[in-house]
Motif scaffolding. Structure first.
Motif, PDB file in Angstrom:
ATOM      1  N   GLU A  62      57.613 -24.183   3.189  1.00  0.00           N
ATOM      2  CA  GLU A  62      56.673 -25.022   3.942  1.00  0.00           C
ATOM      3  C   GLU A  62      56.770 -26.477   3.498  1.00  0.00           C
ATOM      4  OE1 GLU A  62      52.975 -23.080   3.227  1.00  0.00           O
ATOM      5  OE2 GLU A  62      53.268 -21.592   4.833  1.00  0.00           O
ATOM      6  N   TYR A  63      56.869 -26.704   2.198  1.00  0.00           N
ATOM      7  CA  TYR A  63      56.974 -28.074   1.680  1.00  0.00           C
ATOM      8  C   TYR A  63      58.252 -28.739   2.188  1.00  0.00           C
ATOM      9  CZ  TYR A  63      57.460 -32.003  -1.516  1.00  0.00           C
ATOM     10  OH  TYR A  63      57.621 -33.267  -2.024  1.00  0.00           O
ATOM     11  N   ILE A  64      59.357 -28.037   2.112  1.00  0.00           N
ATOM     12  CA  ILE A  64      60.638 -28.606   2.543  1.00  0.00           C
ATOM     13  C   ILE A  64      60.616 -28.911   4.033  1.00  0.00           C
ATOM     14  CG2 ILE A  64      63.111 -28.154   2.798  1.00  0.00           C
ATOM     15  CD1 ILE A  64      62.882 -26.424   0.226  1.00  0.00           C
ATOM     16  N   ALA A  65      60.124 -27.966   4.833  1.00  0.00           N
ATOM     17  CA  ALA A  65      60.080 -28.166   6.281  1.00  0.00           C
ATOM     18  C   ALA A  65      59.223 -29.373   6.646  1.00  0.00           C
ATOM     19  CB  ALA A  65      59.542 -26.909   6.967  1.00  0.00           C
ATOM     20  N   GLU A  66      58.111 -29.543   5.955  1.00  0.00           N
ATOM     21  CA  GLU A  66      57.206 -30.650   6.260  1.00  0.00           C
ATOM     22  C   GLU A  66      57.790 -31.997   5.842  1.00  0.00           C
ATOM     23  OE1 GLU A  66      52.716 -32.259   5.074  1.00  0.00           O
ATOM     24  OE2 GLU A  66      53.344 -30.233   4.495  1.00  0.00           O
ATOM     25  N   ASN A  67      58.485 -32.025   4.712  1.00  0.00           N
ATOM     26  CA  ASN A  67      58.921 -33.301   4.159  1.00  0.00           C
ATOM     27  C   ASN A  67      60.315 -33.742   4.582  1.00  0.00           C
ATOM     28  OD1 ASN A  67      56.824 -34.401   2.011  1.00  0.00           O
ATOM     29  ND2 ASN A  67      56.797 -32.181   1.899  1.00  0.00           N
ATOM     30  N   LEU A  68      61.160 -32.800   5.014  1.00  0.00           N
ATOM     31  CA  LEU A  68      62.469 -33.203   5.527  1.00  0.00           C
ATOM     32  C   LEU A  68      62.347 -33.849   6.904  1.00  0.00           C
ATOM     33  CD1 LEU A  68      64.927 -30.333   4.558  1.00  0.00           C
ATOM     34  CD2 LEU A  68      65.002 -32.686   3.788  1.00  0.00           C
ATOM     35  N   LYS A  69      61.415 -33.315   7.707  1.00  0.00           N
ATOM     36  CA  LYS A  69      61.116 -33.873   9.028  1.00  0.00           C
ATOM     37  C   LYS A  69      62.366 -34.028   9.883  1.00  0.00           C
ATOM     38  CE  LYS A  69      56.904 -36.005   7.328  1.00  0.00           C
ATOM     39  NZ  LYS A  69      56.160 -37.236   7.025  1.00  0.00           N
ATOM     40  N   GLN A  70      62.629 -35.237  10.404  1.00  0.00           N
ATOM     41  CA  GLN A  70      63.679 -35.394  11.402  1.00  0.00           C
ATOM     42  C   GLN A  70      65.086 -35.204  10.836  1.00  0.00           C
ATOM     43  OE1 GLN A  70      61.598 -37.800  10.463  1.00  0.00           O
ATOM     44  NE2 GLN A  70      62.530 -39.838  10.433  1.00  0.00           N
ATOM     45  N   ASN A  71      65.241 -35.258   9.538  1.00  0.00           N
ATOM     46  CA  ASN A  71      66.560 -35.061   8.944  1.00  0.00           C
ATOM     47  C   ASN A  71      66.924 -33.582   8.806  1.00  0.00           C
ATOM     48  OD1 ASN A  71      67.132 -37.787   8.518  1.00  0.00           O
ATOM     49  ND2 ASN A  71      65.952 -37.834   6.626  1.00  0.00           N
ATOM     50  N   ASN A  73      67.890 -29.683   8.991  1.00  0.00           N
ATOM     51  CA  ASN A  73      68.639 -28.595   9.609  1.00  0.00           C
ATOM     52  C   ASN A  73      68.609 -27.462   8.586  1.00  0.00           C
ATOM     53  OD1 ASN A  73      71.237 -28.476   7.957  1.00  0.00           O
ATOM     54  ND2 ASN A  73      71.259 -30.634   8.605  1.00  0.00           N
ATOM     55  N   SER A  74      68.954 -26.270   9.002  1.00  0.00           N
ATOM     56  CA  SER A  74      68.774 -25.121   8.121  1.00  0.00           C
ATOM     57  C   SER A  74      69.648 -25.183   6.872  1.00  0.00           C
ATOM     58  CB  SER A  74      69.053 -23.828   8.890  1.00  0.00           C
ATOM     59  OG  SER A  74      68.059 -23.617   9.863  1.00  0.00           O
ATOM     60  N   TYR A  75      70.864 -25.713   6.998  1.00  0.00           N
ATOM     61  CA  TYR A  75      71.724 -25.807   5.819  1.00  0.00           C
ATOM     62  C   TYR A  75      71.153 -26.795   4.797  1.00  0.00           C
ATOM     63  CZ  TYR A  75      75.836 -26.476   2.869  1.00  0.00           C
ATOM     64  OH  TYR A  75      76.690 -26.567   1.794  1.00  0.00           O
ATOM     65  N   LEU A  76      70.674 -27.919   5.272  1.00  0.00           N
ATOM     66  CA  LEU A  76      70.032 -28.891   4.386  1.00  0.00           C
ATOM     67  C   LEU A  76      68.790 -28.280   3.754  1.00  0.00           C
ATOM     68  CD1 LEU A  76      69.599 -31.676   3.146  1.00  0.00           C
ATOM     69  CD2 LEU A  76      68.631 -32.430   5.335  1.00  0.00           C
ATOM     70  N   HIS A  77      67.994 -27.592   4.554  1.00  0.00           N
ATOM     71  CA  HIS A  77      66.771 -26.949   4.072  1.00  0.00           C
ATOM     72  C   HIS A  77      67.092 -25.993   2.922  1.00  0.00           C
ATOM     73  CE1 HIS A  77      62.647 -25.152   4.879  1.00  0.00           C
ATOM     74  NE2 HIS A  77      63.205 -24.228   4.121  1.00  0.00           N
ATOM     75  N   TYR A  78      68.063 -25.101   3.123  1.00  0.00           N
ATOM     76  CA  TYR A  78      68.396 -24.124   2.086  1.00  0.00           C
ATOM     77  C   TYR A  78      69.067 -24.785   0.886  1.00  0.00           C
ATOM     78  CZ  TYR A  78      67.000 -20.081   4.831  1.00  0.00           C
ATOM     79  OH  TYR A  78      66.263 -19.142   5.526  1.00  0.00           O
ATOM     80  N   SER A  79      69.804 -25.860   1.121  1.00  0.00           N
ATOM     81  CA  SER A  79      70.410 -26.582   0.002  1.00  0.00           C
ATOM     82  C   SER A  79      69.333 -27.151  -0.913  1.00  0.00           C
ATOM     83  CB  SER A  79      71.318 -27.709   0.518  1.00  0.00           C
ATOM     84  OG  SER A  79      72.421 -27.188   1.228  1.00  0.00           O
ATOM     85  N   VAL A  80      68.308 -27.775  -0.318  1.00  0.00           N
ATOM     86  CA  VAL A  80      67.188 -28.292  -1.106  1.00  0.00           C
ATOM     87  C   VAL A  80      66.508 -27.148  -1.863  1.00  0.00           C
ATOM     88  CG1 VAL A  80      64.893 -29.349  -0.987  1.00  0.00           C
ATOM     89  CG2 VAL A  80      66.768 -30.294   0.382  1.00  0.00           C
ATOM     90  N   LEU A  81      66.263 -26.055  -1.168  1.00  0.00           N
ATOM     91  CA  LEU A  81      65.568 -24.925  -1.777  1.00  0.00           C
ATOM     92  C   LEU A  81      66.318 -24.391  -2.984  1.00  0.00           C
ATOM     93  CD1 LEU A  81      63.750 -22.047   0.002  1.00  0.00           C
ATOM     94  CD2 LEU A  81      65.448 -21.492  -1.736  1.00  0.00           C
ATOM     95  N   TYR A  82      67.606 -24.132  -2.827  1.00  0.00           N
ATOM     96  CA  TYR A  82      68.355 -23.519  -3.923  1.00  0.00           C
ATOM     97  C   TYR A  82      68.592 -24.485  -5.075  1.00  0.00           C
ATOM     98  CZ  TYR A  82      69.154 -19.097  -1.544  1.00  0.00           C
ATOM     99  OH  TYR A  82      68.980 -17.875  -0.952  1.00  0.00           O
ATOM    100  N   ILE A  83      68.864 -25.743  -4.768  1.00  0.00           N
ATOM    101  CA  ILE A  83      69.051 -26.711  -5.847  1.00  0.00           C
ATOM    102  C   ILE A  83      67.764 -26.823  -6.667  1.00  0.00           C
ATOM    103  CG2 ILE A  83      69.423 -29.150  -6.407  1.00  0.00           C
ATOM    104  CD1 ILE A  83      71.241 -29.238  -3.859  1.00  0.00           C
ATOM    105  N   HIS A  84      66.641 -26.976  -5.994  1.00  0.00           N
ATOM    106  CA  HIS A  84      65.357 -27.100  -6.694  1.00  0.00           C
ATOM    107  C   HIS A  84      65.060 -25.840  -7.488  1.00  0.00           C
ATOM    108  CE1 HIS A  84      61.252 -28.162  -7.603  1.00  0.00           C
ATOM    109  NE2 HIS A  84      60.805 -27.096  -6.960  1.00  0.00           N
ATOM    110  N   PHE A  85      65.278 -24.673  -6.885  1.00  0.00           N
ATOM    111  CA  PHE A  85      64.950 -23.427  -7.562  1.00  0.00           C
ATOM    112  C   PHE A  85      65.822 -23.195  -8.787  1.00  0.00           C
ATOM    113  CE2 PHE A  85      65.579 -18.849  -8.184  1.00  0.00           C
ATOM    114  CZ  PHE A  85      64.298 -18.550  -8.599  1.00  0.00           C
TER     115      PHE A  85
END
Length: 208
Positions: A62-71, A73-85
């Motif tokens: 939810e945090y990633i989806a809200e804060n990435l906004k117009q930039n 896409n699913s690959y970027l979303h999962y990249s942020v998630l896994y790097i952070h995790f």
């Protein structure tokens, strides 16, 4: 007794006593209930961990989806998630040992196919890749094999691998099995690292 009360108590006790040392009886004594009341909601201790972890992943998504906004896409979303995790997991040995205890590790291996299947479907849809269901299953199996090999190399120290290098390889593997080209993978991986340099997503409560 509400399920959330059990989760809250177990979370506190995992932090104080450690996952291995916490028992259903200890949780029951703390809440002044029977072990049967806990078993009604959770058959095994790793089920409590899974619920806590699933709640965390939901808040992170939810945090990633809200804060990435117009930039986004699913690959970027999962990249942020896994790097952070993985930065959280690998920042100290205590977190690593906690998350990769055999009981939890084996459970995650069983669940990984479903997680990868959802992830690959979202990424391939975003990038208009034509995958049959059979091709998606093969991508999941091969992707899981590749990330488990990466994990083995990290654990065994077969090469010098700082945390961010591990993260880069991990999201690179996801991109490869999503059939993304090198330029797309590099652009989105760079965006993910840049995003995390200016944002602080939620952390998993059981990691110190």
């Amino acid at each position: 007794m509400k399920k959330n009360d059990i989760l809250d108590c177990a979370e506190r006790m995992f932090k104080v006593h450690g996952y291995d040392n916490t028992t259903f009886q200890m949780i029951a004594d703390e809440l002044k209930i029977t072990k049967g009341a806990i078993s009604y909601h959770f058959k095994f201790k790793w089920g409590i961990f899974d619920e806590l972890f699933s709640n965390y992943l939901k808040s992170l998504h939810e945090y990633i989806a809200e804060n990435l906004k117009q930039n986004s896409n699913s690959y970027l979303h999962y990249s942020v998630l896994y790097i952070h995790f993985f930065r959280q997991v690998m920042k100290n040995e205590e977190n690593w040992n906690f998350f990769y205890k055999n009981e939890i590790k084996n459970f995650l291996k069983r669940e990984k196919f479903n997680l990868f299947n959802i992830m690959f479907k979202r990424i391939t849809t975003d990038f208009h890749k034509d995958f049959t269901e059979e091709e998606l299953r093969m991508a999941c199996h091969m992707g899981i094999g590749a990330v488990m090999k990466l994990l083995d190399e990290y654990e065994n120290g077969t090469e010098e691998m700082p945390i961010d290098k591990y993260c880069y390889y991990y999201v690179y593997i996801i991109g490869v099995f999503s059939r993304l080209d090198e330029a797309t993978m590099k652009k989105n991986t760079d965006l993910a690292f840049d995003f995390l340099s200016t944002h602080t997503p939620p952390t998993f409560s059981l990691f110190s």
